[in-house]
Design a protein around this motif. Structure first.
Motif, PDB file in Angstrom:
ATOM      1  N   ARG A  16     -21.726   5.418   4.814  1.00 44.33           N
ATOM      2  CA  ARG A  16     -21.457   6.118   3.554  1.00 44.33           C
ATOM      3  C   ARG A  16     -21.066   5.125   2.462  1.00 44.33           C
ATOM      4  NH1 ARG A  16     -18.476   9.683   6.806  1.00 44.33           N
ATOM      5  NH2 ARG A  16     -16.541   9.154   5.747  1.00 44.33           N
ATOM      6  N   LYS A  17     -21.886   4.093   2.314  1.00 41.90           N
ATOM      7  CA  LYS A  17     -21.666   3.039   1.312  1.00 41.90           C
ATOM      8  C   LYS A  17     -20.293   2.383   1.496  1.00 41.90           C
ATOM      9  CE  LYS A  17     -24.726   5.251  -2.038  1.00 41.90           C
ATOM     10  NZ  LYS A  17     -24.879   5.815  -3.395  1.00 41.90           N
ATOM     11  N   ASN A  18     -19.909   2.226   2.767  1.00 41.65           N
ATOM     12  CA  ASN A  18     -18.642   1.566   3.125  1.00 41.65           C
ATOM     13  C   ASN A  18     -17.419   2.297   2.583  1.00 41.65           C
ATOM     14  OD1 ASN A  18     -19.801  -0.591   4.607  1.00 41.65           O
ATOM     15  ND2 ASN A  18     -20.294  -1.643   2.702  1.00 41.65           N
ATOM     16  N   SER A  19     -17.548   3.601   2.390  1.00 38.51           N
ATOM     17  CA  SER A  19     -16.404   4.403   1.959  1.00 38.51           C
ATOM     18  C   SER A  19     -15.616   4.876   3.177  1.00 38.51           C
ATOM     19  CB  SER A  19     -16.881   5.609   1.142  1.00 38.51           C
ATOM     20  OG  SER A  19     -17.699   6.458   1.955  1.00 38.51           O
ATOM     21  N   MET A  20     -14.380   5.309   2.929  1.00 35.20           N
ATOM     22  CA  MET A  20     -13.537   5.804   4.016  1.00 35.20           C
ATOM     23  C   MET A  20     -12.669   6.936   3.493  1.00 35.20           C
ATOM     24  SD  MET A  20     -10.689   3.769   6.344  1.00 35.20           S
ATOM     25  CE  MET A  20     -11.838   2.509   6.868  1.00 35.20           C
ATOM     26  N   TRP A  21     -12.662   8.035   4.236  1.00 32.25           N
ATOM     27  CA  TRP A  21     -11.851   9.202   3.888  1.00 32.25           C
ATOM     28  C   TRP A  21     -10.390   8.940   4.248  1.00 32.25           C
ATOM     29  CZ3 TRP A  21     -10.950  13.942   7.271  1.00 32.25           C
ATOM     30  CH2 TRP A  21     -10.389  14.992   6.528  1.00 32.25           C
ATOM     31  N   GLY A  22      -9.476   9.617   3.558  1.00 34.23           N
ATOM     32  CA  GLY A  22      -8.051   9.389   3.766  1.00 34.23           C
ATOM     33  C   GLY A  22      -7.597   9.604   5.197  1.00 34.23           C
ATOM     34  N   ASP A  23      -8.063  10.670   5.836  1.00 32.77           N
ATOM     35  CA  ASP A  23      -7.679  10.920   7.226  1.00 32.77           C
ATOM     36  C   ASP A  23      -8.238   9.853   8.158  1.00 32.77           C
ATOM     37  OD1 ASP A  23      -6.393  13.128   6.310  1.00 32.77           O
ATOM     38  OD2 ASP A  23      -7.368  14.553   7.652  1.00 32.77           O
ATOM     39  N   GLU A  24      -9.440   9.370   7.842  1.00 29.39           N
ATOM     40  CA  GLU A  24      -9.991   8.260   8.617  1.00 29.39           C
ATOM     41  C   GLU A  24      -9.142   7.007   8.443  1.00 29.39           C
ATOM     42  OE1 GLU A  24     -14.703   8.436   9.088  1.00 29.39           O
ATOM     43  OE2 GLU A  24     -14.083   8.364   6.995  1.00 29.39           O
ATOM     44  N   SER A  25      -8.612   6.820   7.251  1.00 31.48           N
ATOM     45  CA  SER A  25      -7.740   5.671   7.002  1.00 31.48           C
ATOM     46  C   SER A  25      -6.499   5.724   7.876  1.00 31.48           C
ATOM     47  CB  SER A  25      -7.341   5.630   5.522  1.00 31.48           C
ATOM     48  OG  SER A  25      -6.448   4.580   5.263  1.00 31.48           O
ATOM     49  N   VAL A  26      -5.981   6.942   8.090  1.00 30.16           N
ATOM     50  CA  VAL A  26      -4.820   7.092   8.982  1.00 30.16           C
ATOM     51  C   VAL A  26      -5.195   6.673  10.403  1.00 30.16           C
ATOM     52  CG1 VAL A  26      -3.200   8.740   9.983  1.00 30.16           C
ATOM     53  CG2 VAL A  26      -3.800   8.904   7.561  1.00 30.16           C
ATOM     54  N   THR A  27      -6.362   7.133  10.869  1.00 30.00           N
ATOM     55  CA  THR A  27      -6.838   6.703  12.194  1.00 30.00           C
ATOM     56  C   THR A  27      -6.955   5.189  12.248  1.00 30.00           C
ATOM     57  OG1 THR A  27      -8.114   8.746  12.492  1.00 30.00           O
ATOM     58  CG2 THR A  27      -8.723   6.870  13.861  1.00 30.00           C
ATOM     59  N   TYR A  28      -7.560   4.624  11.236  1.00 28.16           N
ATOM     60  CA  TYR A  28      -7.794   3.179  11.183  1.00 28.16           C
ATOM     61  C   TYR A  28      -6.470   2.407  11.260  1.00 28.16           C
ATOM     62  CZ  TYR A  28      -9.858  -1.220   9.536  1.00 28.16           C
ATOM     63  OH  TYR A  28     -10.278  -2.514   9.423  1.00 28.16           O
ATOM     64  N   GLN A  29      -5.482   2.855  10.501  1.00 26.42           N
ATOM     65  CA  GLN A  29      -4.197   2.143  10.471  1.00 26.42           C
ATOM     66  C   GLN A  29      -3.424   2.304  11.776  1.00 26.42           C
ATOM     67  OE1 GLN A  29      -2.044   3.106   6.728  1.00 26.42           O
ATOM     68  NE2 GLN A  29      -4.031   3.875   6.055  1.00 26.42           N
ATOM     69  N   LEU A  30      -3.311   3.529  12.254  1.00 27.03           N
ATOM     70  CA  LEU A  30      -2.498   3.752  13.455  1.00 27.03           C
ATOM     71  C   LEU A  30      -3.153   3.153  14.693  1.00 27.03           C
ATOM     72  CD1 LEU A  30      -0.965   7.324  13.152  1.00 27.03           C
ATOM     73  CD2 LEU A  30       0.131   5.111  12.896  1.00 27.03           C
ATOM     74  N   ALA A  31      -4.456   3.246  14.812  1.00 21.98           N
ATOM     75  CA  ALA A  31      -5.128   2.715  15.997  1.00 21.98           C
ATOM     76  C   ALA A  31      -5.057   1.195  16.059  1.00 21.98           C
ATOM     77  CB  ALA A  31      -6.582   3.181  16.040  1.00 21.98           C
ATOM     78  N   HIS A  32      -4.776   0.558  14.931  1.00 18.19           N
ATOM     79  CA  HIS A  32      -4.613  -0.892  14.933  1.00 18.19           C
ATOM     80  C   HIS A  32      -3.193  -1.327  15.313  1.00 18.19           C
ATOM     81  CE1 HIS A  32      -8.536  -1.279  12.879  1.00 18.19           C
ATOM     82  NE2 HIS A  32      -8.508  -2.509  13.367  1.00 18.19           N
ATOM     83  N   ARG A  33      -2.271  -0.384  15.409  1.00 19.72           N
ATOM     84  CA  ARG A  33      -0.931  -0.722  15.881  1.00 19.72           C
ATOM     85  C   ARG A  33      -0.945  -0.782  17.406  1.00 19.72           C
ATOM     86  NH1 ARG A  33       2.893   3.150  11.960  1.00 19.72           N
ATOM     87  NH2 ARG A  33       1.769   2.660  10.020  1.00 19.72           N
TER      88      ARG A  33
END
Length: 509
Positions: free
Chosen positions: A50-67
Motif C-alpha cells: 500500500r505504497k509503504n503506508s501503515m495503519w495506526g493499529d498495525e503500528s501498534v502491532t509493529y511496536q509491541l511485537a518488536h519488544r
C-alpha cells in the motif's frame, strides 16, 4: 447305466482375496483446496505494501511485537491484553523473518489463504465439489476479506481458525469421534484467545446443530467442547474487562452497512434450494454464521457500543458458502452457460474499483508513515513536539527518525520503559511551563477522534490558545500537523495562564 439328472458338473475357481486399495484423493478435492488458496495468495500479495503506508493499529502491532516477551507481558497488564497472544506470535515471526512491513502482513495473507481452502472444503462437504470451488473462490473476492488479508492484525488468523473449527464441527457430526471434538474445541479456544469475539461463532454453531436436529450424543459433545472453550476464555475476558477504555472510541456501530448488505444478500440466497448433503444442510450452517455473530454484537452495543465489522470478519464464511451455492443453483437452472459467464464477469468488474481502492493508503482511517513524514518535513531541529492527545503518540512511533530532532514537550517516560503504548506524560503545570520555553511547536492532532478531557490536554490547548498562534497546517490521512509560533502578546480571552489566578494545576477549569 444310470445318468445323473443334475447335468454335467461345472468346475469353479475362486480368486484369492485381494486387499482393497484406499482411494486416492479426488482431483476435485485437490482443486477445491488449491484454487482458493492460490487466488487468495495472489490477491493478498497484490499491492500488499500500500505504497509503504501503515495503519495506526498495525503500528501498534509493529511496536509491541518488536519488544521482548517480558516487555510485551508487562505492557498488556495495562493495555491491549486481548491481543497479547497475537503480539507474542508476531514477536516470534519477527525474530525468524525480520521485522519489516512484508513480515507484518504476510501472516495475514497466509492465514486468509488457509481460511479460503477451509471454506472450499466446507462447500464440498455440504453441497458438492462445484459449490465448494465456487464458495472457495468467492471468499477471497469479498471486499472485507481482501482488506484484512493485508493487515498486520489478528483478524485473518481468527477467521482461519474459526473456518477450520467449523469444518471440524461438520465432520464431527456424523462420525462422533471424540478426538474430532477435541480438535474442534481446541481450535475454537485458540481463535477466542486471539480475539474474544470469536466466541460468538460458538453460538452460531450451536444453532446450526439445533436446526439440523443433531442427535443427543452430538449435542452433548458440542456442549462439552463449548463449555471448555468458555472456561478457557473466561480468565482473559475477566482481566481484559478492566481495560474497556480501549474501546471507548466506538461511539456507534462501525461500518454497519457492510454487515447489513451481506446479511440481506446471504439470506436471500438461502431462499433457493441449495441441495442437501449429509446431516448438516449448507443453509443451516451458513445463515447462523453470517447473521448471528454480528446481530449479537449489535444487541450488546445497545448497552455498550462494541460493533465493529472486523470483529466478526469470520461471518464472511457464511456469505461465501451461500453465494457459492446460489451461483451453482443458477448455473444448473440456466440451459446456456453463456448467461452465467456474463453474470460472473459483471460481478468481477464491479469488484475491481473496490479492490483497487483497498490497496491505497486512503483506504484506512490513517497512515502513520505519512503523518511521521509530515512531522519530519514541517519541524525544524529544536522545535517542540506536542500530541493532542497524548495517546496519539503512536501515530509517529513507527519511525523514530521522524521525531528525533524535536523535543516531546509532554513526555515524562517513553512507551518502552513505561510499558505502555504512548508513554507517560508530565503533570499539566509542567507541560504548560515547557511549552512556554519554545517559540515553535509542532502539534499532531488526530482527525475524527474525540480527545480525552483531562488536565494535561486542557493545559496543552489553553496554552496554545493563549500564547501561540497557528502558522501553518498540513493535512494528512488521519491527522493534522500544525505549526504554532509564539505570540508574545497573549490573548486575554483565554483566561489566566499557567500558574496564574484561577488556575488549578496550571489549567483553566
Amino acid at each position: 447305466m444310470s445318468v445323473d439328472q443334475r447335468g454335467p458338473t461345472v468346475a469353479r475357481t475362486v480368486s484369492p482375496l485381494v486387499p482393497a486399495r484406499r482411494p486416492s484423493p479426488s482431483p476435485a478435492r485437490a482443486v477445491v483446496v488449491i484454487a482458493p488458496l492460490a487466488l487468495t495468495i495472489a490477491l493478498g500479495l497484490w499491492g500488499i505494501r500500500r505504497k509503504n503506508s501503515m495503519w495506526g493499529d498495525e503500528s501498534v502491532t509493529y511496536q509491541l511485537a518488536h519488544r521482548d516477551l517480558s516487555q510485551i507481558w508487562r505492557t498488556v497488564q495495562h493495555v491491549d491484553l486481548v491481543h497479547a497472544l497475537y503480539y507474542t506470535v508476531m514477536h516470534e515471526i519477527f525474530g525468524l523473518f525480520g521485522g519489516g512491513l512484508l513480515t507484518l502482513r504476510l501472516p495475514s495473507v497466509l492465514a486468509m489463504s488457509v481460511a479460503a481452502s477451509g471454506v472450499g472444503l466446507l462447500g464440498l462437504r455440504l453441497a458438492g465439489s462445484h459449490v465448494g470451488l465456487l464458495a472457495g473462490l468467492v471468499f477471497p473476492l469479498l471486499p472485507q476479506v481482501q482488506k484484512y488479508a493485508q493487515e498486520g492484525r489478528s483478524y485473518a488468523m481468527v477467521c482461519a481458525l474459526v473456518t477450520w473449527a467449523t469444518y471440524a464441527l461438520v465432520v464431527g457430526v456424523p462420525q462422533r469421534a471424540r478426538w474430532r471434538w477435541v480438535v474442534y474445541g481446541s481450535t475454537m479456544l485458540l481463535a477466542c484467545l486471539l480475539h474474544e469475539f470469536a466466541v460468538l461463532a460458538l453460538v452460531a454453531h450451536g444453532v446450526t446443530l439445533v436446526v439440523s436436529r443433531a442427535s443427543r450424543p452430538v449435542l452433548r459433545a458440542w456442549s462439552v467442547a463449548a463449555a471448555g472453550v468458555v472456561a478457557g476464555l473466561l480468565p482473559l475476558a475477566i482481566c481484559s474487562a478492566g481495560q474497556s477504555e480501549q474501546v471507548a472510541w466506538i461511539g456507534g456501530p462501525v461500518r454497519l452497512w457492510y454487515f447489513v448488505v451481506v446479511a440481506v444478500v446471504g439470506v436471500a440466497c438461502a431462499g433457493a434450494p441449495l441441495g442437501v448433503r449429509g446431516p448438516v444442510r449448507l443453509s443451516a450452517l451458513a445463515v447462523p454464521m453470517l447473521v448471528l455473530p454480528g446481530l449479537l454484537l449489535l444487541i450488546v452495543s445497545l448497552v455498550k457500543p462494541l460493533f465493529v465489522d472486523r470483529y466478526v470478519l469470520y461471518s464472511d464464511i457464511g456469505t461465501a458458502l451461500l453465494l457459492g451455492a446460489w451461483m451453482d443453483h443458477v448455473h444448473r437452472l440456466q440451459r446456456s452457460s453463456r448467461t452465467t459467464w456474463i453474470a460472473a464477469v459483471a460481478v468481477l468488474a464491479a469488484l475491481v474499483p473496490s479492490s483497487l481502492s483497498l490497496r491505497t493508503p486512503q483506504s484506512r482511517s490513517n497512515d502513520v508513515t505519512a503523518i511521521g513524514a509530515a512531522v519530519r518535513k514541517e519541524g525544524r531541529p529544536g522545535d517542540g513536539l506536542l500530541y493532542l492527545a497524548g495517546q496519539h503518540r503512536i501515530l509517529t512511533a513507527a519511525n523514530s527518525e521522524d521525531t528525533r530532532s524535536l523535543t516531546d514537550l509532554a513526555l515524562a517516560q517513553d512507551p518502552v520503559s513505561s510499558n505502555t503504548l504512548a508513554g507517560v506524560e508530565l503533570p499539566a503545570r509542567d507541560i504548560a511551563a515547557r511549552m512556554l520555553e519554545f517559540d515553535r511547536i509542532v502539534a499532531v492532532r488526530a482527525v475524527g477522534v474525540n480527545s480525552p478531557t483531562n488536565p494535561q490536554e486542557e493545559a496543552k490547548t489553553s496554552t496554545l490558545r493563549r500564547y501561540f498562534r497557528e502558522y501553518e497546517t498540513t493535512h494528512v490521512n488521519g491527522a493534522r500537523v500544525t505549526i504554532y509560533v509564539r505570540d508574545h502578546a497573549p490573548s486575554p480571552e483565554a483566561g489566566p495562564g499557567p500558574g496564574g489566578p484561577g488556575a488549578s494545576g496550571g489549567v483553566m477549569r
